[in-house]
Design a protein around this motif. Structure first.
Motif, PDB file in Angstrom:
ATOM      1  N   ALA A 125      29.800  32.057  50.272  1.00 54.12           N
ATOM      2  CA  ALA A 125      29.621  33.326  50.961  1.00 54.12           C
ATOM      3  C   ALA A 125      30.972  33.941  51.292  1.00 54.12           C
ATOM      4  O   ALA A 125      31.989  33.243  51.340  1.00 54.12           O
ATOM      5  CB  ALA A 125      28.823  33.125  52.251  1.00 54.12           C
ATOM      6  N   GLU A 126      30.945  35.247  51.487  1.00 55.58           N
ATOM      7  CA  GLU A 126      32.115  35.935  52.023  1.00 55.58           C
ATOM      8  C   GLU A 126      31.833  36.267  53.478  1.00 55.58           C
ATOM      9  O   GLU A 126      30.756  36.763  53.818  1.00 55.58           O
ATOM     10  CB  GLU A 126      32.397  37.242  51.252  1.00 55.58           C
ATOM     11  N   ALA A 127      32.809  35.966  54.351  1.00 55.10           N
ATOM     12  CA  ALA A 127      32.685  36.310  55.765  1.00 55.10           C
ATOM     13  C   ALA A 127      33.158  37.753  55.967  1.00 55.10           C
ATOM     14  O   ALA A 127      34.260  38.103  55.561  1.00 55.10           O
ATOM     15  CB  ALA A 127      33.527  35.363  56.609  1.00 55.10           C
ATOM     16  N   ILE A 160      37.341  34.249  53.434  1.00 57.08           N
ATOM     17  CA  ILE A 160      37.651  35.209  54.491  1.00 57.08           C
ATOM     18  C   ILE A 160      38.635  36.243  53.953  1.00 57.08           C
ATOM     19  O   ILE A 160      39.392  35.960  53.027  1.00 57.08           O
ATOM     20  CB  ILE A 160      38.234  34.534  55.760  1.00 57.08           C
ATOM     21  N   ASN A 161      38.608  37.416  54.544  1.00 59.17           N
ATOM     22  CA  ASN A 161      39.510  38.486  54.128  1.00 59.17           C
ATOM     23  C   ASN A 161      40.818  38.410  54.906  1.00 59.17           C
ATOM     24  O   ASN A 161      40.816  38.262  56.122  1.00 59.17           O
ATOM     25  CB  ASN A 161      38.841  39.848  54.357  1.00 59.17           C
ATOM     26  N   VAL A 162      41.908  38.527  54.172  1.00 57.41           N
ATOM     27  CA  VAL A 162      43.228  38.478  54.794  1.00 57.41           C
ATOM     28  C   VAL A 162      43.925  39.815  54.538  1.00 57.41           C
ATOM     29  O   VAL A 162      44.023  40.264  53.396  1.00 57.41           O
ATOM     30  CB  VAL A 162      44.062  37.320  54.215  1.00 57.41           C
ATOM     31  N   LEU A 216      40.744  32.333  50.631  1.00 59.52           N
ATOM     32  CA  LEU A 216      41.352  33.494  51.262  1.00 59.52           C
ATOM     33  C   LEU A 216      41.338  34.646  50.273  1.00 59.52           C
ATOM     34  O   LEU A 216      41.808  34.507  49.138  1.00 59.52           O
ATOM     35  CB  LEU A 216      42.796  33.170  51.670  1.00 59.52           C
ATOM     36  N   GLU A 217      40.751  35.779  50.681  1.00 59.09           N
ATOM     37  CA  GLU A 217      40.712  36.952  49.809  1.00 59.09           C
ATOM     38  C   GLU A 217      41.870  37.873  50.152  1.00 59.09           C
ATOM     39  O   GLU A 217      41.999  38.327  51.284  1.00 59.09           O
ATOM     40  CB  GLU A 217      39.374  37.700  49.973  1.00 59.09           C
ATOM     41  N   ILE A 218      42.696  38.128  49.156  1.00 63.89           N
ATOM     42  CA  ILE A 218      43.828  39.033  49.353  1.00 63.89           C
ATOM     43  C   ILE A 218      43.729  40.170  48.330  1.00 63.89           C
ATOM     44  O   ILE A 218      43.022  40.046  47.336  1.00 63.89           O
ATOM     45  CB  ILE A 218      45.181  38.306  49.185  1.00 63.89           C
ATOM     46  N   LEU A 251      41.612  37.149  44.397  1.00 67.69           N
ATOM     47  CA  LEU A 251      42.166  38.496  44.374  1.00 67.69           C
ATOM     48  C   LEU A 251      41.012  39.492  44.495  1.00 67.69           C
ATOM     49  O   LEU A 251      40.154  39.576  43.616  1.00 67.69           O
ATOM     50  CB  LEU A 251      42.958  38.726  43.084  1.00 67.69           C
ATOM     51  N   ASP A 252      41.001  40.215  45.612  1.00 68.29           N
ATOM     52  CA  ASP A 252      39.907  41.123  45.957  1.00 68.29           C
ATOM     53  C   ASP A 252      40.095  42.491  45.290  1.00 68.29           C
ATOM     54  O   ASP A 252      41.213  42.856  44.945  1.00 68.29           O
ATOM     55  CB  ASP A 252      39.912  41.305  47.491  1.00 68.29           C
ATOM     56  N   ASP A 253      38.985  43.211  45.115  1.00 63.98           N
ATOM     57  CA  ASP A 253      39.025  44.606  44.629  1.00 63.98           C
ATOM     58  C   ASP A 253      39.774  44.731  43.311  1.00 63.98           C
ATOM     59  O   ASP A 253      40.455  45.732  43.070  1.00 63.98           O
ATOM     60  CB  ASP A 253      39.700  45.524  45.667  1.00 63.98           C
ATOM     61  N   LEU A 299      39.123  36.137  40.475  1.00 59.70           N
ATOM     62  CA  LEU A 299      39.208  37.597  40.570  1.00 59.70           C
ATOM     63  C   LEU A 299      37.880  38.116  41.071  1.00 59.70           C
ATOM     64  O   LEU A 299      36.827  37.688  40.606  1.00 59.70           O
ATOM     65  CB  LEU A 299      39.438  38.221  39.187  1.00 59.70           C
ATOM     66  N   LYS A 300      37.926  39.045  42.000  1.00 59.11           N
ATOM     67  CA  LYS A 300      36.707  39.737  42.401  1.00 59.11           C
ATOM     68  C   LYS A 300      36.767  41.145  41.826  1.00 59.11           C
ATOM     69  O   LYS A 300      37.616  41.951  42.229  1.00 59.11           O
ATOM     70  CB  LYS A 300      36.585  39.771  43.933  1.00 59.11           C
ATOM     71  N   ILE A 301      35.881  41.411  40.865  1.00 60.28           N
ATOM     72  CA  ILE A 301      35.878  42.731  40.218  1.00 60.28           C
ATOM     73  C   ILE A 301      35.347  43.762  41.202  1.00 60.28           C
ATOM     74  O   ILE A 301      34.249  43.600  41.753  1.00 60.28           O
ATOM     75  CB  ILE A 301      34.993  42.743  38.959  1.00 60.28           C
ATOM     76  N   ALA A 322      31.653  39.257  40.472  1.00 64.38           N
ATOM     77  CA  ALA A 322      31.390  40.694  40.396  1.00 64.38           C
ATOM     78  C   ALA A 322      30.853  41.154  41.739  1.00 64.38           C
ATOM     79  O   ALA A 322      29.872  40.607  42.249  1.00 64.38           O
ATOM     80  CB  ALA A 322      30.393  41.000  39.284  1.00 64.38           C
ATOM     81  N   GLU A 323      31.512  42.146  42.329  1.00 63.62           N
ATOM     82  CA  GLU A 323      31.110  42.650  43.647  1.00 63.62           C
ATOM     83  C   GLU A 323      30.191  43.858  43.509  1.00 63.62           C
ATOM     84  O   GLU A 323      30.242  44.567  42.509  1.00 63.62           O
ATOM     85  CB  GLU A 323      32.344  43.139  44.414  1.00 63.62           C
ATOM     86  N   GLY A 324      29.408  44.092  44.526  1.00 60.29           N
ATOM     87  CA  GLY A 324      28.625  45.336  44.590  1.00 60.29           C
ATOM     88  C   GLY A 324      27.485  45.400  43.596  1.00 60.29           C
ATOM     89  O   GLY A 324      27.141  46.469  43.105  1.00 60.29           O
TER      90      GLY A 324
HETATM   91 CA    CA Z   1      36.702  40.850  50.360  1.00 61.25          CA
END
Ligand code: CA
Ligand code: C2E
Ligand code: CA
Ligand code: CA
Length: 278
Positions: free
Chosen positions: A57-59, A115-117, A147-149, A177-179, A198-200, A234-236
């Motif tokens: 999960a993502e917090a 978690i998002n940093v 850690l999502e950066i 790596l976010d976004d 990688l998070k697309i 893949a996000e969203g």
């Molecule tokens: Ca994120």
């Protein structure tokens, strides 16, 4: 010499003054929120597409404001960053995420949690030693935490960012790596940093079915990531059609409203079990 009253009013912009006043007010609210623990992590499942099961999960932080109710992060994170409160909030997020991981571990749920940093936290606001301490305090294996950066962090100060990344990776913590796709990173550039996943960005995922080149871009990103040993989330993902395309492409993980919205810690086990059964 003292300026006349009329002259002074020339430089007085009531709208600006009001904005500044609101900002001060909000900053005070945020300090109080930190003291009184008004923040809460929500959890959005990240699903292993081929297995059809929740992998982790993502917090995502929320502010339970006593009067305004649940405030989304876009409404307060920028001010938190500007006012220097982000380091304190970031350490709270880290600790609470580890506490949650410990709870899942006790319940026999092998989920990982990211978690998002914020860029502002690197390198001094979130020292690798603090990450190690939080893991130890809660008895969590480092590999359960990610850690999502964003790539802005990497671009801003390559030397410091690289040292920080290497230090957290040496602990065994994952780095996502976010976004991905919204910035300027090329593959050769990414290769210089120790990353796991990688998070697309959701803009690509959501444009996939509309006949433009987003579909080929996602195919290219997945293939490219695979060739350098990176996992892909893949996000969203909002529709069954998007999930089908991602599955056909060989994308490993998906996250999005189609699977589940971010939910409270209390609701997460039920939501995760439901996805696993589906
Ligand atoms: Ca994120
Ligand atoms: P993000 O890291 O890119 O997080 C993903 C955002 O997309 C979340 O918004 C999530 O609720 C939303 N989302 C998930 N699935 C879908 C979907 O299918 N469709 C659409 N339209 N949106 C979806 P949220 O929770 O409002 O968070 C916004 C941003 O706030 C995050 O973007 C992240 O940058 C930041 N943020 C959240 N929690 C934290 C935190 O603890 N610390 C820091 N520094 N930033 C945080
Ligand atoms: Ca994202
Ligand atoms: Ca399933």
């Amino acid at each position: 010499a003292k300026a006349g009253g009329g002259q002074r009013s020339e430089f007085f912009d009531p709208a600006l003054a009001e904005a500044a006043e609101q900002r001060r007010h909000m900053e005070n609210d945020l300090r109080q929120a930190l003291r009184e623990q008004q923040f809460e992590l929500f959890f959005q499942p990240i699903v292993d597409i081929a297995a059809g099961r929740v992998a982790g999960a993502e917090a995502l932080i929320r502010w339970r404001h006593p009067e305004r109710g649940l405030v989304p992060p876009d409404r307060f994170i920028p001010l938190i960053e500007q006012s220097g409160l982000i380091d304190g909030l970031g350490l709270w997020v880290l600790d609470d995420a580890c506490r949650q991981l410990a709870e899942w571990q006790r319940a026999g749920r092998p989920h990982y949690l990211s978690i998002n940093v914020s860029g502002r936290q690197i390198p001094h606001g979130l020292p690798p030693a603090a990450v190690a301490e939080a893991l130890a305090r809660h008895g969590i294996p480092a590999s359960r935490l990610a850690l999502e950066i964003t790539e802005g962090i990497l671009l801003a100060n390559i030397g410091e960012a690289q040292a920080w990344l290497q230090a957290v990776q040496a602990l065994g913590v994952r780095v996502y790596l976010d976004d991905f796709g919204t910035g300027y990173s090329s593959l050769s550039y990414l290769n210089r940093f120790p990353l796991d996943t990688l998070k697309i960005d959701r803009s690509f995922v959501q444009d996939m079915a509309t006949g433009n080149n987003a579909h080929s871009l996602v195919i290219a990103i997945v293939a490219m990531a695979r060739s350098v040993g990176l996992q892909v989330v893949a996000e969203g993902v909002e529709t069954a059609g998007q999930l089908e395309i991602l599955s056909a492409i060989g994308c490993q993980y998906a996250q999005g409203y189609y699977l589940s919205r971010p939910v409270t810690a209390a609701d997460f086990p039920e939501v995760a079990s439901e996805i696993d059964r589906r």
